[in-house]
Design a protein around this motif. Structure first.
Motif, PDB file in Angstrom:
ATOM      1  N   LYS A 102      12.095 -74.351  29.676  1.00  0.00           N
ATOM      2  CA  LYS A 102      12.375 -72.959  29.341  1.00  0.00           C
ATOM      3  C   LYS A 102      12.000 -72.074  30.533  1.00  0.00           C
ATOM      4  O   LYS A 102      10.919 -72.199  31.101  1.00  0.00           O
ATOM      5  N   LEU A 103      12.939 -71.189  30.895  1.00  0.00           N
ATOM      6  CA  LEU A 103      12.733 -70.346  32.069  1.00  0.00           C
ATOM      7  C   LEU A 103      12.129 -69.002  31.705  1.00  0.00           C
ATOM      8  O   LEU A 103      12.460 -68.419  30.673  1.00  0.00           O
ATOM      9  N   LYS A 104      11.280 -68.504  32.593  1.00  0.00           N
ATOM     10  CA  LYS A 104      10.762 -67.142  32.473  1.00  0.00           C
ATOM     11  C   LYS A 104      11.845 -66.191  32.961  1.00  0.00           C
ATOM     12  O   LYS A 104      12.797 -66.601  33.627  1.00  0.00           O
ATOM     13  N   PHE A 105      11.693 -64.900  32.661  1.00  0.00           N
ATOM     14  CA  PHE A 105      12.711 -63.904  33.020  1.00  0.00           C
ATOM     15  C   PHE A 105      13.089 -63.964  34.497  1.00  0.00           C
ATOM     16  O   PHE A 105      14.255 -64.055  34.851  1.00  0.00           O
ATOM     17  N   TYR A 106      12.103 -63.914  35.391  1.00  0.00           N
ATOM     18  CA  TYR A 106      12.420 -63.876  36.823  1.00  0.00           C
ATOM     19  C   TYR A 106      13.061 -65.177  37.269  1.00  0.00           C
ATOM     20  O   TYR A 106      13.859 -65.196  38.206  1.00  0.00           O
ATOM     21  N   GLU A 107      12.729 -66.299  36.592  1.00  0.00           N
ATOM     22  CA  GLU A 107      13.335 -67.577  36.947  1.00  0.00           C
ATOM     23  C   GLU A 107      14.816 -67.608  36.582  1.00  0.00           C
ATOM     24  O   GLU A 107      15.628 -68.161  37.316  1.00  0.00           O
ATOM     25  N   LYS A 108      15.165 -67.001  35.447  1.00  0.00           N
ATOM     26  CA  LYS A 108      16.576 -66.932  35.050  1.00  0.00           C
ATOM     27  C   LYS A 108      17.375 -66.125  36.074  1.00  0.00           C
ATOM     28  O   LYS A 108      18.468 -66.509  36.479  1.00  0.00           O
TER      29      LYS A 108
ATOM     30  N   GLU B 250      -1.733 -66.434  36.586  1.00  0.00           N
ATOM     31  CA  GLU B 250      -0.277 -66.187  36.645  1.00  0.00           C
ATOM     32  C   GLU B 250       0.027 -65.767  38.073  1.00  0.00           C
ATOM     33  O   GLU B 250       0.090 -64.578  38.403  1.00  0.00           O
TER      34      GLU B 250
END
Length: 184
Positions: free
Chosen positions: A113-119, A159
């Motif tokens: 599952k990707l985090k927002f910035y990863e998407k 983080e």
């Protein structure tokens, strides 16, 4: 197990192929800005690159070449100065700035599952479709080698992407560390 100590300098490691442009005694000589490297595909189980990749001329070509000579599931260990630290900008030979996100463009995503910035980043990769992909096993900041500040490692790595974005200009870590696995 075949291991490469890339840009070894005077740090000649036992049990490694030590490679540098200068003869330090006990190392193989090759300019790592010249491709291909004198090794066959899928040759190394491990590549150790400590404070060398920030000196290269072309990051993408070098990472693609390192991927070529790593065996499937081979490990690459990278230490580099963090770009906001004087260890980076204090050396006029440094060319490539390193961040906690330096290998994002080469990261193998798989089904996680990707985090927002990863998407967002996934749609804006700049690896020129080379196919070089690494599973990021570990990435972290090293705040300092000074013992009184080592406790900060825990805080900045809770983080690290958020720390880099909002706080690294106030308290800059010294280095970034990556442990990557070649996905072939």
């Amino acid at each position: 197990m075949i291991k490469l100590n890339l840009g070894c300098g005077k740090d000649i490691k036992e049990g490694y192929v030590n490679l540098d442009i200068v003869d330090y005694g006990g190392n193989q000589i090759h300019d790592i800005n010249t491709f291909p490297y004198p090794f066959p595909e899928n040759h190394f189980d491990e590549i150790y690159a400590s404070h060398v990749l920030e000196h290269i001329d072309n990051f993408n070509k070098t990472i693609t070449e390192l991927y070529r000579i790593l065996k499937p599931n081979g490990i690459m260990i990278v230490y580099a100065p963090f770009f906001l630290n004087t260890k980076y900008f204090g050396d006029p030979d440094h060319k490539i700035p390193f961040s906690i996100r330096t290998f994002d463009n080469y990261e193998y995503i798989g089904n996680r599952k990707l985090k927002f910035y990863e998407k967002w980043k996934l749609n804006h990769r700049t690896n020129y479709e080379t196919g070089a992909q690494f599973e990021v096993l570990e990435k972290k900041f090293i705040t300092s080698h000074f013992p009184a500040l080592k406790w900060m490692d825990f805080l900045v790595n809770i983080e690290p992407v958020m720390y880099e974005r909002f706080f690294s200009g106030i308290f800059s870590p010294e280095e970034v560390y990556f442990r990557l696995k070649a996905i072939k």
